[in-house]
Design a protein around this motif. Sequence first.
Motif, mmCIF file in Angstrom:
data_model
loop_
_atom_site.group_PDB
_atom_site.id
_atom_site.type_symbol
_atom_site.label_atom_id
_atom_site.label_comp_id
_atom_site.label_asym_id
_atom_site.label_seq_id
_atom_site.Cartn_x
_atom_site.Cartn_y
_atom_site.Cartn_z
ATOM 1 N N GLU A 208 -14.413 4.449 -3.693
ATOM 2 C CA GLU A 208 -13.328 5.275 -3.205
ATOM 3 C C GLU A 208 -12.225 4.375 -2.665
ATOM 4 O O GLU A 208 -12.498 3.283 -2.140
ATOM 5 N N LEU A 209 -10.975 4.826 -2.806
ATOM 6 C CA LEU A 209 -9.823 4.130 -2.250
ATOM 7 C C LEU A 209 -9.241 4.971 -1.116
ATOM 8 O O LEU A 209 -9.136 6.194 -1.231
ATOM 9 N N THR A 210 -8.913 4.307 -0.029
ATOM 10 C CA THR A 210 -8.306 5.028 1.090
ATOM 11 C C THR A 210 -6.901 4.471 1.319
ATOM 12 O O THR A 210 -6.702 3.255 1.423
ATOM 13 N N ASN A 214 -3.579 0.989 -1.043
ATOM 14 C CA ASN A 214 -4.672 0.502 -1.885
ATOM 15 C C ASN A 214 -4.586 1.072 -3.296
ATOM 16 O O ASN A 214 -4.967 0.406 -4.262
ATOM 17 N N LEU A 215 -4.067 2.277 -3.421
ATOM 18 C CA LEU A 215 -3.867 2.854 -4.756
ATOM 19 C C LEU A 215 -2.802 2.066 -5.516
ATOM 20 O O LEU A 215 -2.954 1.757 -6.696
ATOM 21 N N LEU A 218 -4.238 -1.297 -6.515
ATOM 22 C CA LEU A 218 -5.118 -1.214 -7.691
ATOM 23 C C LEU A 218 -4.295 -1.104 -8.969
ATOM 24 O O LEU A 218 -4.624 -1.724 -9.983
ATOM 25 N N VAL A 229 -7.667 -5.555 -3.433
ATOM 26 C CA VAL A 229 -7.749 -4.118 -3.173
ATOM 27 C C VAL A 229 -8.923 -3.871 -2.241
ATOM 28 O O VAL A 229 -10.039 -4.352 -2.498
ATOM 29 N N GLU A 230 -8.682 -3.149 -1.167
ATOM 30 C CA GLU A 230 -9.748 -2.800 -0.226
ATOM 31 C C GLU A 230 -10.506 -1.581 -0.780
ATOM 32 O O GLU A 230 -9.895 -0.562 -1.101
ATOM 33 N N LEU A 231 -11.818 -1.724 -0.895
ATOM 34 C CA LEU A 231 -12.665 -0.666 -1.458
ATOM 35 C C LEU A 231 -13.533 -0.056 -0.365
ATOM 36 O O LEU A 231 -14.010 -0.756 0.537
ATOM 37 N N THR A 254 -18.855 -1.382 1.742
ATOM 38 C CA THR A 254 -17.417 -1.643 1.648
ATOM 39 C C THR A 254 -17.212 -3.037 1.088
ATOM 40 O O THR A 254 -18.111 -3.885 1.134
ATOM 41 N N THR A 256 -14.058 -5.803 -1.165
ATOM 42 C CA THR A 256 -12.727 -6.028 -1.710
ATOM 43 C C THR A 256 -12.837 -6.384 -3.186
ATOM 44 O O THR A 256 -13.819 -6.991 -3.622
#
Length: 270
Positions: A208-210, A214-215, A218, A229-231, A254, A256
Motif C-alpha cells: 500500500e502507498l500512503t 509516494n504515489l 512511484l 518510494v516509501e511502502l 514496511t 522502501t
Amino acid sequence: LLAALSVNITEERMGDIGTGGELHFMSFCTDGGVTANKSQTDRHGWDVLIELEQDAAYFSQSTLHEPIITGTVQVKSTRSKKLTVDVTLSNLRKMATSPLPAFYVLVDYSSGPLPHRAFIRHVDEMLIGQILERVNAHIVAGNGNLLHRKKLRIDFGSGMEISLVEPASFKSALVKFVGRSPSRYTERKLRFLQTVGYDSHSQTMTLELTGLENLVALADATMGVGGIVELAKLDFHPKRFGLADPLHLHKGLTGTLEVHPSGPAAEGTV
C-alpha cells in the motif's frame, strides 16, 4: 450356523490374496534375478525392498562408482477387473519423497486362484506431483495430521503390465524406469522434490502507498526517473501449487523501494 460355516470355508479356499500377492511377488523377483527383502513392519509405506545388481558388462572407469539399483515396493492384490486402488496420502507421501525409486505393484487374481499377471506403477515425477499437490492442499487447510485418513486413487492402467510367467520382465522394467545410473536417478528425484509446485508466481507481494507524494514518487520511479518510494503494509505470500502457506505469511511490514534512474533505450525525432 450352516451359512456361517459355508462363508468360512469359502474364505479359506479363496485365501488371503494380500499375503499371497506379496509372497508370489517375492518369489517372482527371486526367479528373475531381483533380491526381495520383506519388511517386518509396514509403517513407512513399503512392503518389499528390492535390489538389482548391474550387469558386469556395464562397468567401466566412468561407471564403477555406481551403486546397485535399490528400491521400495508396496504390493497390492485384487480380484476385481478394475485396475485402481485407493492408497492413503500418508503412505503415498512417504513413497513419493523417498530418494530411492518407489513402485506400486498390483497382483491380479481376477482370472483364478493363481495370478498370471501384475501391473507396476512407478512413482515418477507426474505421480509425485499429483501426490504432493493433494498433500499440500490438506496441509494448507489445516488437515496435515489427517493424511492417514485421506486417500488418492492409483490407476494401474497408466502403468506397465508384467507377466508373472516371465520373471525377467520385472527386471527389465526396473532398468527401464531407473536407468543405468541409480545415482543420477536419485539426484534428479531430489531436485524435482525441492522444486515441484513452485512456479513464477510462487512469491507474491502486495503493498500500500500512503500520501500523494509516494504515489508521484512511484510514477516517477517506474518511468525511468528513479527515486525512493516509501511502502506500507507489505504482505509476502509464498505459494506452492498455487496455494499460500498460512504458516509463512509475512504481513504488515514496511519498507522502501529504490529504483535507479535509467536512460532511454533509444532516441528519435517526432
